[in-house]
Structures are given as structure tokens and as C-alpha cells.
Design an enzyme around this catalytic site. Structure first.
Site, PDB file in Angstrom:
ATOM      1  N   GLY A 159      15.406  52.438  34.017  1.00 42.81           N
ATOM      2  CA  GLY A 159      14.881  52.559  32.662  1.00 42.81           C
ATOM      3  C   GLY A 159      15.595  53.673  31.922  1.00 42.81           C
ATOM      4  O   GLY A 159      16.231  54.524  32.546  1.00 42.81           O
TER       5      GLY A 159
ATOM      6  N   CYS B 162      17.275  53.723  40.374  1.00 44.15           N
ATOM      7  CA  CYS B 162      17.706  54.572  39.259  1.00 44.15           C
ATOM      8  C   CYS B 162      16.517  55.354  38.683  1.00 44.15           C
ATOM      9  O   CYS B 162      15.973  56.221  39.361  1.00 44.15           O
ATOM     10  CB  CYS B 162      18.412  53.723  38.215  1.00 44.15           C
ATOM     11  SG  CYS B 162      19.369  54.700  37.063  1.00 44.15           S
ATOM     12  N   TYR B 163      16.057  55.025  37.483  1.00 44.78           N
ATOM     13  CA  TYR B 163      14.865  55.714  36.969  1.00 44.78           C
ATOM     14  C   TYR B 163      13.709  55.555  37.962  1.00 44.78           C
ATOM     15  O   TYR B 163      12.907  56.478  38.160  1.00 44.78           O
ATOM     16  CB  TYR B 163      14.483  55.135  35.601  1.00 44.78           C
ATOM     17  CG  TYR B 163      13.249  55.771  34.983  1.00 44.78           C
ATOM     18  CD1 TYR B 163      13.349  56.958  34.255  1.00 44.78           C
ATOM     19  CD2 TYR B 163      11.984  55.203  35.151  1.00 44.78           C
ATOM     20  CE1 TYR B 163      12.220  57.551  33.709  1.00 44.78           C
ATOM     21  CE2 TYR B 163      10.855  55.791  34.607  1.00 44.78           C
ATOM     22  CZ  TYR B 163      10.978  56.958  33.881  1.00 44.78           C
ATOM     23  OH  TYR B 163       9.868  57.551  33.341  1.00 44.78           O
TER      24      TYR B 163
ATOM     25  N   HIS C 298      22.442  50.798  40.922  1.00 47.19           N
ATOM     26  CA  HIS C 298      21.820  49.490  40.637  1.00 47.19           C
ATOM     27  C   HIS C 298      22.365  48.430  41.601  1.00 47.19           C
ATOM     28  O   HIS C 298      23.431  47.868  41.351  1.00 47.19           O
ATOM     29  CB  HIS C 298      22.116  49.078  39.194  1.00 47.19           C
ATOM     30  CG  HIS C 298      21.361  49.874  38.185  1.00 47.19           C
ATOM     31  ND1 HIS C 298      20.143  49.484  37.677  1.00 47.19           N
ATOM     32  CD2 HIS C 298      21.644  51.055  37.605  1.00 47.19           C
ATOM     33  CE1 HIS C 298      19.704  50.387  36.824  1.00 47.19           C
ATOM     34  NE2 HIS C 298      20.592  51.351  36.753  1.00 47.19           N
TER      35      HIS C 298
ATOM     36  N   GLU D 131      21.409  45.480  41.891  1.00 53.24           N
ATOM     37  CA  GLU D 131      21.240  44.118  41.356  1.00 53.24           C
ATOM     38  C   GLU D 131      22.431  43.618  40.546  1.00 53.24           C
ATOM     39  O   GLU D 131      22.521  42.439  40.256  1.00 53.24           O
ATOM     40  CB  GLU D 131      19.961  44.035  40.498  1.00 53.24           C
ATOM     41  CG  GLU D 131      19.920  44.906  39.256  1.00 53.24           C
ATOM     42  CD  GLU D 131      19.483  46.348  39.553  1.00 53.24           C
ATOM     43  OE1 GLU D 131      19.506  46.744  40.733  1.00 53.24           O
ATOM     44  OE2 GLU D 131      19.159  47.073  38.600  1.00 53.24           O
TER      45      GLU D 131
ATOM     46  N   ASP E  53      15.691  22.042  29.897  1.00 52.94           N
ATOM     47  CA  ASP E  53      14.355  22.616  30.070  1.00 52.94           C
ATOM     48  C   ASP E  53      13.265  21.647  29.615  1.00 52.94           C
ATOM     49  O   ASP E  53      12.310  21.377  30.340  1.00 52.94           O
ATOM     50  CB  ASP E  53      14.217  23.918  29.268  1.00 52.94           C
ATOM     51  CG  ASP E  53      15.335  24.889  29.565  1.00 52.94           C
ATOM     52  OD1 ASP E  53      16.015  24.699  30.587  1.00 52.94           O
ATOM     53  OD2 ASP E  53      15.540  25.829  28.773  1.00 52.94           O
TER      54      ASP E  53
ATOM     55  N   LYS F 104      16.953  29.574  34.692  1.00 56.39           N
ATOM     56  CA  LYS F 104      17.680  28.355  34.316  1.00 56.39           C
ATOM     57  C   LYS F 104      18.219  27.573  35.528  1.00 56.39           C
ATOM     58  O   LYS F 104      18.070  26.360  35.606  1.00 56.39           O
ATOM     59  CB  LYS F 104      18.848  28.756  33.410  1.00 56.39           C
ATOM     60  CG  LYS F 104      19.518  27.610  32.744  1.00 56.39           C
ATOM     61  CD  LYS F 104      18.809  27.303  31.456  1.00 56.39           C
ATOM     62  CE  LYS F 104      19.354  26.088  30.778  1.00 56.39           C
ATOM     63  NZ  LYS F 104      18.571  25.835  29.554  1.00 56.39           N
TER      64      LYS F 104
END
Ligand code: XMP
Length: 523
Positions: free
Chosen positions: A59, A86-87, A180, A182, A237, A379
Site C-alpha cells: 500500500g 511490503c506495506y 512484491h 506477485e 463474459d 477473465k
């Protein structure tokens, strides 16, 4: 009540722009997770979700600022593993008795960094530091840094700007990293998540086959004997939504295909044909292009366009809903990224970039309740579900198309003349991509007509026509994207074809902006 219990992981969002990527990495491991903005995470919510593990996202804030985001204290007392990123690491250290310091130039790190291990390797780091270099590339983005770790924690990895890059309290199963894992720039980051969920005891019980059965049961339970209207756009979708609903409630479903006049060339006919030919679904083809294009006349602001289109969609649905007896529900193909974005719009931490119109704008006055069977999916998961439901591959593989359609591919004022030119140019561009066998390599490709005319020469005459931008990106989920590296031959051939075949265009540009810093659509 339909009770299908998955092991759940809770991600507490502190406002990082990449929180969704954490969810992506977890879903790839067949782990079901939910992201909730930190303000919404109360003790009651913790109880309701009963997470098997928790992740604190990154964040933009500083834990030293009074009133900065915090998880509820109860999160630490649940006895479940926690991973802070991180944060999230800084919050954990701060809350548990460590110390965080404000960023100084020397310790702030943005971008690529290398972490080296300390002596002991906990299980959490299985698969790390294995390639012989003795270090791992990670992506850092922090100003503040941890200056003292909390009691019970040990250091397992350091980087030049983060002496506590990897820390853990192995007793409590609390893990905290400054980087991070990710993002793609931490190439071995997925392993961190894999280790974490394994240590937390997840079994990987999140599959599409299970999801389909669960959703069909849920839809039946939610809808009862009532009728459902489903807005069909022809995109993946809404098509998957419609077919899933059809499978669940058959005749109780009516699909409404709203033609807002902002579709691609011949798209309306193709969609209607595909549904009428392949499925026995009740389908209303609502040609409302005059209404939409009339309201959009003279409007050039992107957000205003989205708002107008969103509102008209609702009005049109309402009109058709009123004609359908017993219609009590509206089905929408809302996806998880939309849900997250609209949560953060209404008070969540991340900054609003665009107000995608498919969620949040539906006023209660509609008198229809929502059925959103794809709300939990990304998606690529929707595509997997489409496959599971037997949707033709040509449909599943279609590039995404935004709800506001060509309106946001026509920056500035929209006119019928510009739309007609854009439709033709886009069709030539996509035809080129298909002919060169590139369609499936590209996540999304389209043309946009620019709000400028340029001078050209064709034959012996001067032209003063519109310029066209071509866009093509690769992406996993639309959150980040790279521009597609077409060959110069391809670009040259495509430009020539467009200018020769489409009256009104005399210049073609290729957009080589990635996301970030650009967005995929031009507006
Ligand atoms: P951006 O332009 O935000 O696009 O990078 C990311 C993905 O979202 C689609 N998009 C929209 N979809 N309503 C939609 O339904 C919208 O207002 C909207 N704006 C962008 C875009 O096509 C891309 O796939």
C-alpha cells in the site's frame, strides 16, 4: 442453503495497485481467495470468512502516519498463517513490536533488487536461491523500511536497501517480505505463494468443474420460479453468464442484446445468429442505436461518455424488463476485477483510473435484483468456465470488448461518420491479424479513430482525413499489459490495406505504450 465450502484465503488490501495480482497467483494454485479493503475487515467479517490464511497487501501509506491503514488486531489472534507484503510487512512489524523508519534516499528501493539468503532456510523459501547465483531477483517498491523486526521474528533474506527483506516468525507462521512476490519482475515469486499456501494447509480445491456445479445450484436457489433478464453483449463474459443461466433455469431466462450502435462491424448480426443457431435461448435484439448516439452527440469527455452509456443501458433494460412477466432479476457478467475496482471506488484505497460502467451504477429504482455468477472469477477463469460449458472455441477466444464499445475508441466527439470509418478500419486490422495467425497470441487488438485530421496525398490529390491508431496488447488479465511487437512488415502491410480500403483514413499510427503507464483503451 447451498453449502459448498472452499478453503478461503483473505487478502486485506491496503491500497497497492497490484493487490489483484496476489489473487491471480493464488487462483493459479487453485486456492480460493477474497480481497477486502482494510476498512471493511472487521472482526465480524473475519468470523464470517473464517480464512485459513491471511495476506496483507502492499500500500502507498506510511505506518508512521497517524490514522494509516491497519488490520484488525483480531487478525493476529486467529491462529492462522499470515503473509505481509511490503506495506503489509511494515504493518505487521509495527503492530507486533518492531520498528519502521521513514524512507531516506539510501534505503528507498524502487524496481529490481537482489535478495541474498541468511544462514537458515525455512520451508517458506523452498525452491529459492537454487540457481547457483546465491541470490534471487525481486521487485521492490518501498520508501519506508523495517528498522527493527518484531520479537519472535528472524531474518531469512536481505537486500541492499532492505536488511529485513524476508522475515518470519516460524512459531506463529507469520511471514513478511519487503518485496512484491506477485509481480512478474519477481520471477520466482509464485513459489513464495505456493510455499505459503502449502504451509497453511490449502488443498487446491478450487476448480472450474466444481464452480459450475456450485453456481448452477446457487442460481436456482437465488432465482426460484422468477424470470431473469440477461444483458448479452456477445463478449465472453455475458455469453458465459447466459449459458450458465440457461443451464440452471432454462425457459426462465430471456436475453436482451442491446445494440447501442457502438459495436464492431456486423457484430450485432453475428451475435444474434450465434445464439439463435446454437442455443435455444429466448433472445430480444434491441436496436437502440439512435437513442445512444443521440445522447452522446457533442460529448467528448471519457467519463461522461461512460456515465451516459451506463445510464442508458439501465434505462433500456428497464424498458424490456417491464415487458417480461415475472422478471425479478438481471444477470450480469461482472468479473472479480470489476468488483474490486468498484469496491475501491466507493471508499477503498486505490486510485480511480476509470469508472467501468458494468458495476455499481445500477440504481435500486430498477427494481431488479442482480444475478452475477462470474463475480468471483478473473477473465481467464471465465474462459475456462466457457470451455467447461461447451461454448465454441471461436467465442471463448474472442478478444475482450468494453461495455461502452467504440465510444471509448473514438476519443473526442462521436459522430456516425467516424464510427462507420472506425468499424471498417477495425475490421481490416483484425482481418490482417487473423490472416497472419496472430489473433490468439494477442490479448486485445483494436483500432481507434483519432480526433484529428492530417494531410496526405493519394494519386495526384490532396487528402485531409482522419488518423487511426492501432492497438494490440498481450496481457493476462487486463490489469497490466505489454504492447504487441508486430513486425514492420506487418505494420506496413496493414497500414497500406487500411488506407486503400477505408475511405476517410489517410494515416495510421501504432501505439507502443504498455500498461502502465498507458491504459489499454485510449479513454
Ligand atoms: P483499460 O483501458 O482500463 O482496460 O486498461 C482494461 C480492460 O477493460 C476494458 N474496459 C472496459 N470494459 N467497461 C467495460 O466493460 C468499461 O468502461 C471499460 N473500459 C475499459 C478494456 O477493453 C480492457 O479489456
Amino acid at each position: 442453503m447451498t453449502q459448498v465450502i472452499h478453503d478461503r484465503l483473505l487478502i486485506i488490501d491496503f491500497g497497492s495497485q497490484v493487490t489483484q495480482l496476489i489473487a491471480r497467483r493464488l487462483r493459479e494454485l487453485n486456492v480460493f481467495c477474497e480481497i477486502h479493503p482494510y476498512q471493511n475487515v472487521t472482526e465480524a467479517l473475519l468470523k464470517e470468512i473464517a480464512p485459513k490464511a491471511i495476506i496483507f497487501s502492499g500500500g502507498p501509506d506510511s505506518v508512521m502516519r497517524e490514522g494509516s491503514p491497519r488490520p484488525p488486531k483480531a487478525a493476529y489472534d486467529l491462529g492462522v498463517p499470515i503473509l505481509g507484503i511490503c506495506y503489509g510487512q511494515q504493518v505487521m512489524m509495527h503492530d507486533l513490536g518492531g520498528r519502521v523508519e521513514a524512507g531516506e534516499h539510501a534505503t528507498a528501493e524502487f524496481g529490481r533488487a537482489y535478495v541474498t539468503p541468511t544462514e537458515t532456510r525455512p520451508e517458506f523459501l523452498n525452491g529459492w536461491f537454487m540457481d547457483g547465483t546465491g541470490k534471487e531477483q525481486v521487485w521492490m517498491s518501498h520508501g519506508d523500511h523495517v528498522a527493527e523486526i518484531a520479537p519472535g521474528f528472524e531474518v531469512f533474506g536481505t537486500s541492499p536497501g532492505a536488511p529485513f527483506a524476508i522475515t518470519a516468525d516460524l512459531e506463529r507462521n507469520f511471514y513478511a517480505v519487503q518485496f512484491h512476490p506477485e509481480v512478474h519482475h519477481t520471477p520466482n515469486g509464485a513459489t513464495i505463494y505456493e510455499n505459503f499456501v502449502r504451509l497453511a494447509g490449502f488443498t487446491g480445491d478450487w476448480t472450474m468443474g466444481a464452480y459450475r456445479e456450485e453456481m448452477i445450484a446457487k442460481i436456482r436457489e437465488q432465482v426460484g420460479d422468477n424470470h431473469v433478464i440477461c444483458g448479452l453483449s456477445g463478449g465472453v463474459d455475458s455469453s458465459v453468464t447466459a449459458i450458465l443461466l440457461h443451464e440452471a433455469i432454462g425457459e426462465q431466462l430471456t436475453c436482451v442484446f442491446v445494440d447501442h450502435g457502438l459495436l464492431r462491424l456486423n457484430e450485432a448480426e453475428q451475435v444474434v445468429k450465434m445464439f439463435r443457431d446454437n442455443y435455444n435461448i429466448k433472445l430480444i435484439h434491441a436496436d437502440e442505436s439512435d437513442l445512444f448516439l443521440g445522447e452522446l452527440e457533442g460529448v467528448s469527455d471519457p467519463e461522461t461518455k461512460r456515465k451516459i452509456i451506463g445510464k442508458l443501458f439501465i434505462d433500456v433494460f428497464q424498458k424490456y424488463a417491464n415487458e417480461i412477466k415475472d422478471a425479478k432479476f438481471l444477470a450480469q457478467g461482472t468479473l472479480y476485477p470489476d468488483v474490486i475496482e468498484s469496491v475501491s471506488f466507493s471508499g477503498g484505497p486505490s486510485v480511480t483510473i476509470k469508472s467501468h460502467h458494468n458495476v455499481g451504477g445500477l440504481p435500486e429504482k430498477m427494481g431488479l435484483k442482480l444475478v452475477e455468477p462470474l463475480r468471483a472469477l478473473f477473465k481467464d477463469e471465465v474462459r475456462a468456465l466457457g470451455h467447461e460449458l461447451g461454448l465454441p472455441a471461436s467465442f471463448i477466444g474472442r478478444h475482450p470488448f468494453p461495455g461502452p464499445g467504440l465510444a471509448i475508441r473514438c476519443p473526442g466527439e462521436i459522430t456516425r461518420e467516424k464510427l462507420a470509418i472506425l468499424q471498417k478500419a477495425d475490421a481490416v486490422y483484425i482481418d490482417q491479424i487473423r490472416k497472419h495467425g496472430l489473433y490468439d497470441e494477442i490479448w486485445q487488438a483494436f483500432a481507434a479513430i483519432l480526433p484529428m485530421r492530417t494531410v496526405g496525398v493519394m494519386g495526384d490529390g490532396r487528402t485531409y482525413d482522419f488518423a487511426l491508431a492501432l492497438r494490440a496488447v498481450t496481457s493476462v488479465d487486463g490489469m497490466t499489459a505489454d504492447y504487441y511487437p508486430f513486425s514492420h512488415d506487418f505494420l506496413g502491410e496493414t497500414s497500406t490495406r487500411i488506407i486503400n480500403e477505408v475511405k476517410g483514413i489517410n494515416r495510421v499510427f501504432y501505439d507502443c505504450t504498455s500498461k502502465p503507464p498507458g491504459t489499454i483503451e485510449l479513454e
